[in-house]
Scaffold this active site. Structure first.
Site, PDB file in Angstrom:
ATOM      1  N   ASP A 111       0.711  -1.281  -0.272  1.00 54.64           N
ATOM      2  CA  ASP A 111       0.486   0.139   0.346  1.00 54.64           C
ATOM      3  C   ASP A 111       0.900   1.380   0.090  1.00 54.64           C
ATOM      4  O   ASP A 111       2.442   1.324   0.672  1.00 54.64           O
ATOM      5  CB  ASP A 111      -0.646  -0.261   0.988  1.00 54.64           C
ATOM      6  CG  ASP A 111      -1.330   1.025   1.328  1.00 54.64           C
ATOM      7  OD1 ASP A 111      -1.926   1.660   0.623  1.00 54.64           O
ATOM      8  OD2 ASP A 111      -1.707   1.706   2.421  1.00 54.64           O
ATOM      9  N   ASP A 148       0.311   5.158   0.824  1.00 59.89           N
ATOM     10  CA  ASP A 148      -0.261   6.268   1.959  1.00 59.89           C
ATOM     11  C   ASP A 148      -0.002   4.746   3.089  1.00 59.89           C
ATOM     12  O   ASP A 148      -1.540   4.447   3.817  1.00 59.89           O
ATOM     13  CB  ASP A 148      -2.020   6.760   1.979  1.00 59.89           C
ATOM     14  CG  ASP A 148      -1.868   7.913   0.556  1.00 59.89           C
ATOM     15  OD1 ASP A 148      -0.235   7.947   0.442  1.00 59.89           O
ATOM     16  OD2 ASP A 148      -2.799   8.180   0.021  1.00 59.89           O
ATOM     17  N   GLY A 197      -6.943   4.492   3.364  1.00 56.12           N
ATOM     18  CA  GLY A 197      -7.069   3.060   2.677  1.00 56.12           C
ATOM     19  C   GLY A 197      -8.750   4.043   1.904  1.00 56.12           C
ATOM     20  O   GLY A 197      -8.741   2.694   1.302  1.00 56.12           O
ATOM     21  N   ARG A 244     -10.914   8.844  -2.284  1.00 56.68           N
ATOM     22  CA  ARG A 244     -11.681  10.205  -2.442  1.00 56.68           C
ATOM     23  C   ARG A 244     -12.961  10.434  -2.073  1.00 56.68           C
ATOM     24  O   ARG A 244     -13.033  10.979  -1.327  1.00 56.68           O
ATOM     25  CB  ARG A 244     -11.126  11.186  -3.307  1.00 56.68           C
ATOM     26  CG  ARG A 244     -10.608  12.448  -3.342  1.00 56.68           C
ATOM     27  CD  ARG A 244     -10.210  12.418  -5.019  1.00 56.68           C
ATOM     28  NE  ARG A 244      -8.973  12.429  -4.901  1.00 56.68           N
ATOM     29  CZ  ARG A 244      -8.996  12.432  -6.785  1.00 56.68           C
ATOM     30  NH1 ARG A 244      -9.310  12.965  -7.231  1.00 56.68           N
ATOM     31  NH2 ARG A 244      -7.850  11.695  -6.702  1.00 56.68           N
ATOM     32  N   SER A 291      -5.244   5.184  -4.034  1.00 57.14           N
ATOM     33  CA  SER A 291      -4.764   6.774  -4.395  1.00 57.14           C
ATOM     34  C   SER A 291      -5.027   6.759  -6.028  1.00 57.14           C
ATOM     35  O   SER A 291      -3.727   6.613  -6.584  1.00 57.14           O
ATOM     36  CB  SER A 291      -3.335   7.679  -3.812  1.00 57.14           C
ATOM     37  OG  SER A 291      -3.386   8.218  -3.801  1.00 57.14           O
ATOM     38  N   ASN A 334      -3.779   9.384  -6.483  1.00 56.45           N
ATOM     39  CA  ASN A 334      -2.368  10.250  -7.540  1.00 56.45           C
ATOM     40  C   ASN A 334      -0.724   9.436  -6.998  1.00 56.45           C
ATOM     41  O   ASN A 334       0.040  10.200  -6.689  1.00 56.45           O
ATOM     42  CB  ASN A 334      -2.313  11.187  -6.313  1.00 56.45           C
ATOM     43  CG  ASN A 334      -3.154  12.912  -5.977  1.00 56.45           C
ATOM     44  OD1 ASN A 334      -3.672  13.364  -7.150  1.00 56.45           O
ATOM     45  ND2 ASN A 334      -4.115  12.461  -5.615  1.00 56.45           N
ATOM     46  N   ASP A 373      -1.222  -0.629   6.001  1.00 52.59           N
ATOM     47  CA  ASP A 373      -2.037   0.903   7.320  1.00 52.59           C
ATOM     48  C   ASP A 373      -3.451   0.972   7.949  1.00 52.59           C
ATOM     49  O   ASP A 373      -3.804   0.617   8.718  1.00 52.59           O
ATOM     50  CB  ASP A 373      -1.265   1.865   6.990  1.00 52.59           C
ATOM     51  CG  ASP A 373      -1.978   2.814   6.091  1.00 52.59           C
ATOM     52  OD1 ASP A 373      -2.475   2.320   5.026  1.00 52.59           O
ATOM     53  OD2 ASP A 373      -2.428   4.202   6.875  1.00 52.59           O
TER      54      ASP A 373
HETATM   55  P1  B16 Z   1      -6.515   9.664  -3.716  1.00 53.55           P
HETATM   56  P2  B16 Z   1      -3.481   3.855   0.265  1.00 53.55           P
HETATM   57  C1  B16 Z   1      -5.427   5.967  -0.103  1.00 53.55           C
HETATM   58  O1  B16 Z   1      -4.589   5.158   0.088  1.00 53.55           O
HETATM   59  C2  B16 Z   1      -5.651   7.206   1.490  1.00 53.55           C
HETATM   60  O2  B16 Z   1      -5.154   6.267   2.270  1.00 53.55           O
HETATM   61  C3  B16 Z   1      -6.792   7.318   1.305  1.00 53.55           C
HETATM   62  O3  B16 Z   1      -7.234   8.435   2.608  1.00 53.55           O
HETATM   63  C4  B16 Z   1      -7.043   8.243   0.080  1.00 53.55           C
HETATM   64  O4  B16 Z   1      -8.651   9.279  -0.106  1.00 53.55           O
HETATM   65  C5  B16 Z   1      -7.485   7.485  -1.228  1.00 53.55           C
HETATM   66  O5  B16 Z   1      -5.684   6.426  -1.056  1.00 53.55           O
HETATM   67  C6  B16 Z   1      -7.603   8.118  -2.266  1.00 53.55           C
HETATM   68  O6  B16 Z   1      -6.285   8.980  -2.515  1.00 53.55           O
HETATM   69  O7  B16 Z   1      -8.022  11.244  -3.521  1.00 53.55           O
HETATM   70  O8  B16 Z   1      -5.056  10.607  -3.964  1.00 53.55           O
HETATM   71  O9  B16 Z   1      -7.081   9.152  -5.471  1.00 53.55           O
HETATM   72  O10 B16 Z   1      -4.265   3.775   1.468  1.00 53.55           O
HETATM   73  O11 B16 Z   1      -4.457   2.883  -0.243  1.00 53.55           O
HETATM   74  O12 B16 Z   1      -2.300   3.820  -1.217  1.00 53.55           O
HETATM   75 MG    MG Z   2      -2.673   3.143   3.335  1.00 56.02          MG
END
Ligand code: B16
Ligand code: MG
Length: 213
Positions: A7, A9, A44, A47, A114, A116, A168
């Protein structure tokens, strides 16, 4: 194990703090308090689902169009933050562990919700360690659905049972198990109770620590 799926973030980098600042700016604008504790609920989570939770906390109703606009606004601010990230923001012990795996010729993938992900990987220089990236730009179902991890295994051409996931978020640990993979929780043992092993961080972590699972 033939492959290691991470993962992003909260596992490889701490981008949760930037998500928090960007969501908080939106909450400030809408006129309610959004705390770091509230932010835990968004880890996790996708958005749009994060926005739903935020609006629930503020007790605010929005039309679908307004939601799209608010999510875009938050994402623009979030991207401003992450575009300034550097390799110094890779979490402690992560690079050593990735180097150890790569030296043994093992495969690695990202499994993140994410959209991003590419920008973060580029800015931190983490991209060079990964053979495949399964992220929010190619998946349709959020964790705990196993899609993102199954996609990662498929991209690596490895059987899911030969993969181990590092996560996480509780929903991420569930997603790994739903994919038929082992899961190492990174964080708090009292939260990640379903994980096969829980570590506080990658500091001092090596493949040897996985021998018990
Ligand atoms: P984005 P992961 C997740 O990443 C984040 O933990 C979560 O807080 C966020 O809303 C989600 O990605 C979407 O992210 O807005 O950048 O597309 O923990 O799965 O790596
Ligand atoms: Mg995460």
């Amino acid at each position: 194990m033939k492959a290691y799926i991470f993962d992003l973030d909260g596992v490889l980098v701490d981008s949760a703090k930037y998500h928090y600042l960007a969501w908080k700016a939106l909450a400030d604008k809408l006129g309610f308090v959004f705390t770091e504790k509230d932010n835990e609920r968004l880890k996790g989570v996708s958005r749009m689902k994060s926005l739903e939770i935020l609006l629930e906390i503020g007790n605010i109703k929005m039309s679908e169009e307004e939601k799209e606009k608010a999510a875009e606004e938050k994402n623009n601010l979030y991207r401003d933050y992450i575009s300034k990230m550097t390799p110094s923001e890779i979490l402690p012990g992560v690079e050593n562990f990735l180097k150890e795996i790569k030296a043994l010729g093992k495969k690695t993938a990202i499994g993140s919700a994410s959209k991003n992900t590419p920008l973060i990987l580029e800015k931190t220089g983490l991209d060079k360690y990964f053979n495949a990236v399964a992220d929010g730009t190619i998946i349709t179902k959020a964790k705990p659905d196993p899609e993102v991890f199954l996609k990662g295994a498929e991209m690596l051409n490895v059987d899911p049972k030969d993969c181990i996931v590092f996560e996480d978020a509780v929903s991420g640990v569930q997603a790994a198990h739903n994919a038929g993979m082992k899961a190492v929780g990174v964080g708090d043992k009292s939260v990640l109770t379903m994980a096969d092993l829980v570590i506080k961080s990658f500091e001092g972590f090596s493949l040897k620590c996985l021998e018990t699972i």
